[in-house]
Design a protein around this motif. Structure first.
Motif, PDB file in Angstrom:
ATOM      1  N   PHE A  94       0.830  -1.202   0.000  1.00  0.00           N
ATOM      2  CA  PHE A  94       0.000   0.000   0.000  1.00  0.00           C
ATOM      3  C   PHE A  94       0.866   1.254   0.000  1.00  0.00           C
ATOM      4  N   GLN A  95       1.908   1.252   0.803  1.00  0.00           N
ATOM      5  CA  GLN A  95       2.823   2.391   0.851  1.00  0.00           C
ATOM      6  C   GLN A  95       3.489   2.601  -0.506  1.00  0.00           C
ATOM      7  N   SER A  96       3.934   1.511  -1.104  1.00  0.00           N
ATOM      8  CA  SER A  96       4.576   1.599  -2.413  1.00  0.00           C
ATOM      9  C   SER A  96       3.610   2.131  -3.463  1.00  0.00           C
ATOM     10  N   LEU A  97       2.349   1.721  -3.366  1.00  0.00           N
ATOM     11  CA  LEU A  97       1.330   2.174  -4.320  1.00  0.00           C
ATOM     12  C   LEU A  97       1.160   3.682  -4.259  1.00  0.00           C
ATOM     13  N   LEU A  98       1.022   4.227  -3.034  1.00  0.00           N
ATOM     14  CA  LEU A  98       0.788   5.661  -2.899  1.00  0.00           C
ATOM     15  C   LEU A  98       2.028   6.478  -3.236  1.00  0.00           C
ATOM     16  N   SER A 154      -0.749   5.723   9.742  1.00  0.00           N
ATOM     17  CA  SER A 154      -1.523   6.638  10.579  1.00  0.00           C
ATOM     18  C   SER A 154      -1.448   8.063  10.047  1.00  0.00           C
ATOM     19  N   ASP A 155      -0.256   8.485   9.632  1.00  0.00           N
ATOM     20  CA  ASP A 155      -0.086   9.843   9.099  1.00  0.00           C
ATOM     21  C   ASP A 155      -0.839  10.023   7.784  1.00  0.00           C
ATOM     22  N   THR A 156      -0.925   8.957   6.985  1.00  0.00           N
ATOM     23  CA  THR A 156      -1.660   9.024   5.714  1.00  0.00           C
ATOM     24  C   THR A 156      -3.141   9.306   5.966  1.00  0.00           C
ATOM     25  N   VAL A 157      -3.700   8.636   6.967  1.00  0.00           N
ATOM     26  CA  VAL A 157      -5.099   8.870   7.318  1.00  0.00           C
ATOM     27  C   VAL A 157      -5.264  10.258   7.922  1.00  0.00           C
ATOM     28  N   LYS A 158      -4.296  10.684   8.705  1.00  0.00           N
ATOM     29  CA  LYS A 158      -4.354  12.021   9.307  1.00  0.00           C
ATOM     30  C   LYS A 158      -4.382  13.092   8.217  1.00  0.00           C
ATOM     31  N   LYS A 159      -3.567  12.912   7.195  1.00  0.00           N
ATOM     32  CA  LYS A 159      -3.532  13.871   6.090  1.00  0.00           C
ATOM     33  C   LYS A 159      -4.874  13.888   5.356  1.00  0.00           C
ATOM     34  N   ALA A 160      -5.443  12.703   5.143  1.00  0.00           N
ATOM     35  CA  ALA A 160      -6.735  12.620   4.450  1.00  0.00           C
ATOM     36  C   ALA A 160      -7.847  13.261   5.276  1.00  0.00           C
TER      37      ALA A 160
END
Length: 591
Positions: free
Chosen positions: A503-507, A556-562
């Protein structure tokens, strides 16, 4: 008053041959009487008594037959390989009796032990708002129910989640209005609509509205005395969203536009539910709103809409496409071509997969139970024409159906509460695990995404890959031999890590303007996230734990940004941030 009464027999032979409606009046129907023709009623053939249920639900013989035919369909789908007679690709019809059970039943709590329910209830008591409590139950605890990760036995995990509940209680408003940065101009709307219609419409899911009509909707909405039906408006706003996702152009405030489209549709849902009709447009609107509500973290409303979709589909004949002719109810609007039948088959199996998703991820009861449908698998191309542009849709359909059948077997095992010895139970789970691994190997799912040319095809590949990962995690966690140990099975942790890394690689590698949606996290990465958190908290002395914690923090930071643009994600963001902090404290030995 006329004494002529409709008979209980079937239509007369003349009306049947002409495929027209017959009022079945003795001694001569109205059509024959008007034409002065002889009216002959044939004796009704005795209908074979249907089973009210399948004695051994999804038994091995039925599933093997379907899987064998799926293999032939897969061969048909792969480019450069010839298939046998296409008629051999269809499985025999699974004819079952109609079911009129309520499709909006309560949550299925079988998967929660009494101890688990007590812990969940205690944790949720920290939130007084019923809506927020229901949100957390659906989007957090129900996802973890099938994993049996011993999360509810870990003191640090409980402390972290209670801390999150307390913080959520203090959040005054978790709903984001969402506002397009520069508005959605008619030209931009036209561009997105055209992009959707020309770029990715598939025979299996055709928009029941013409492109020119959808393009005219913004003008129609400005005319005071014109009242556009709810289904058309819902389709319009969803087509805008799909067009936005397909667009590779820079779009300022993309997250705000997504939230705006979601909120706009939310204002239409109640009116649509009050006026919903059994039409193709309403069914298509239901399909679109299903996905949008899941994307908006509203699983309860999504499930309610799913119930409507099943009702409409049943009324339109989607549940009885392959019943024998003498069992079918006459429907003058029903399509008779093989392409139209394949389209119905494709959409029905999509409904069946969605039903399984709600059961597995949200603990819902089956809306499409055994004994309620008779539908073959479709030709994955729908129209029999090879089309490279839709190849990934076909691959996704075939592979996801195989995965869905495995999930149904697992759910049958869970629902039956078998009194099996550990060895026998684990052997069954091992066979399910082997089926998922075989699917991933057959389609080479981990490398398939490298051949995609747009992010929608990539989404299809990722959905398949992440669904397989999550299924494997559930199976490893559900083995009885793994439930008595203190630590997590290494297979479970390895797959969870692999899922989050992918998932990280995808984003990171995705086009900067690509929009994959938050559902990739909520439906696919939430379980791996918690597994990795639990492992880091329970085994902080591991040498590689720092890399896992870094991956947890990134997620967690990805969701926080969203959540900055999606206020409805704040409760999820708070929970994930609390778990990430607990991982860091466990590593440092702090409290």
């Amino acid at each position: 008053m006329s004494s002529r009464r409709p008979s209980k027999q079937i239509s007369c032979s003349r009306c049947q041959s002409k495929k027209i409606r017959c009022n079945r009046v003795d001694p001569r129907c109205d059509k024959c009487e008007d034409a002065g023709a002889e009216c002959i009623y044939l004796s009704r053939k005795p209908r074979a008594k249907k089973r009210s249920h399948i004695t051994e639900t999804y038994n091995q013989d039925i599933l093997l037959g379907i899987l064998h035919r799926l293999e032939r369909l897969e061969d048909h789908c792969r480019l450069g390989r010839d298939t046998e007679d296409p008629r051999d690709a269809y499985p025999s019809s699974m004819s079952v009796s109609p079911d009129d059970s309520d499709i909006t039943g309560p949550n299925n709590d079988k998967i929660h032990t009494p101890t688990t329910r007590g812990v969940v209830a205690t944790v949720l008591n920290h939130i007084s708002d019923q809506g927020a409590r229901s949100f957390i139950r659906s989007n957090v605890f129900n996802h973890l129910a099938h994993v049996k990760s011993r999360f509810f036995e870990n003191e640090r995990c409980i402390e972290a989640i209670v801390s999150a509940m307390t913080e959520i209680e203090c959040v005054e408003d978790t709903h984001a209005e969402g506002q397009p940065a520069f508005g959605i101009s008619k030209e931009l709307a036209k561009k997105w609509i055209h992009q959707y219609y020309t770029g990715y419409e598939f025979e299996g899911f055709r928009v029941p509205l013409e492109e020119n009509f959808v393009i005219a909707i913004p003008d129609l909405l400005e005319i005071p005395h014109v009242q556009l039906d709810y289904a058309s408006q819902i389709i319009y706003y969803n087509v805008l969203l799909q067009g936005l996702m397909l667009s590779t152009d820079d779009c300022p405030g993309r997250g705000g536009i997504v939230q705006y489209l979601y909120n706009t549709c939310m204002t239409l849902v109640d009116g649509w539910l009050d006026s919903v009709k059994n039409t193709p447009a309403d069914l298509y609107a239901a399909f679109l709103m299903l996905s949008m509500m899941l994307e908006g973290c509203n699983s309860e409303l999504s499930w309610k809409i799913f119930g409507q979709a099943c009702t409409i589909a049943r009324a339109l004949g989607y549940f009885s496409v392959d019943e024998s002719p003498n069992e079918q109810t006459f429907n003058p609007t029903e399509g008779n071509t093989e392409v139209e039948k394949n389209r119905k088959r494709f959409e029905f199996w999509h409904l069946l997969r969605t039903d399984c998703l709600f059961r597995l991820s949200f603990g819902k009861p089956a809306c499409i139970p055994e004994g309620s449908w008779s539908v073959n698998l479709p030709d994955p191309s729908i129209n029999g024409v090879k089309n490279e542009a839709t190849r990934f849709i076909q691959i996704h359909f075939l592979a996801s159906m195989r995965l869905n059948l495995v999930a149904l077997k697992y759910l049958e095992l869970v629902d039956s509460n078998p009194d099996l010895e550990t060895e026998a139970y684990d052997k069954t789970i091992d066979s399910l695990t082997a089926e998922v691994q075989s699917l991933m190997s057959d389609w080479n799912t981990e490398e398939l995404s490298s051949t995609t040319t747009n992010h929608v095809d990539t989404w299809f590949c990722m959905d398949l890959l992440f669904s397989s990962y999550q299924m494997l995690i559930i199976f490893y966690q559900s083995k009885k031999c793994n439930q008595g140990s203190d630590g997590l099975p290494h297979h479970t942790v390895d797959i969870a890590r692999k899922s989050l890394q992918t998932f990280q690689s995808l984003l990171v590698s995705a086009h900067q303007h690509a929009h994959f949606g938050i559902s990739l996290i909520l439906l696919h990465q939430f379980v791996p996230f918690f597994i990795l958190c639990l492992n880091a908290i329970g085994s902080p002395e591991r040498g590689d734990v720092e890399a896992d914690i870094a991956l947890v923090i990134w997620t967690s930071d990805t969701v926080k940004k969203a959540s900055k643009e999606r206020g409805d994600l704040k409760p999820i963001m708070i929970v994930m941030a609390a778990m990430a902090l607990a991982c860091q404290r466990a590593k440092s030995g702090g409290n």
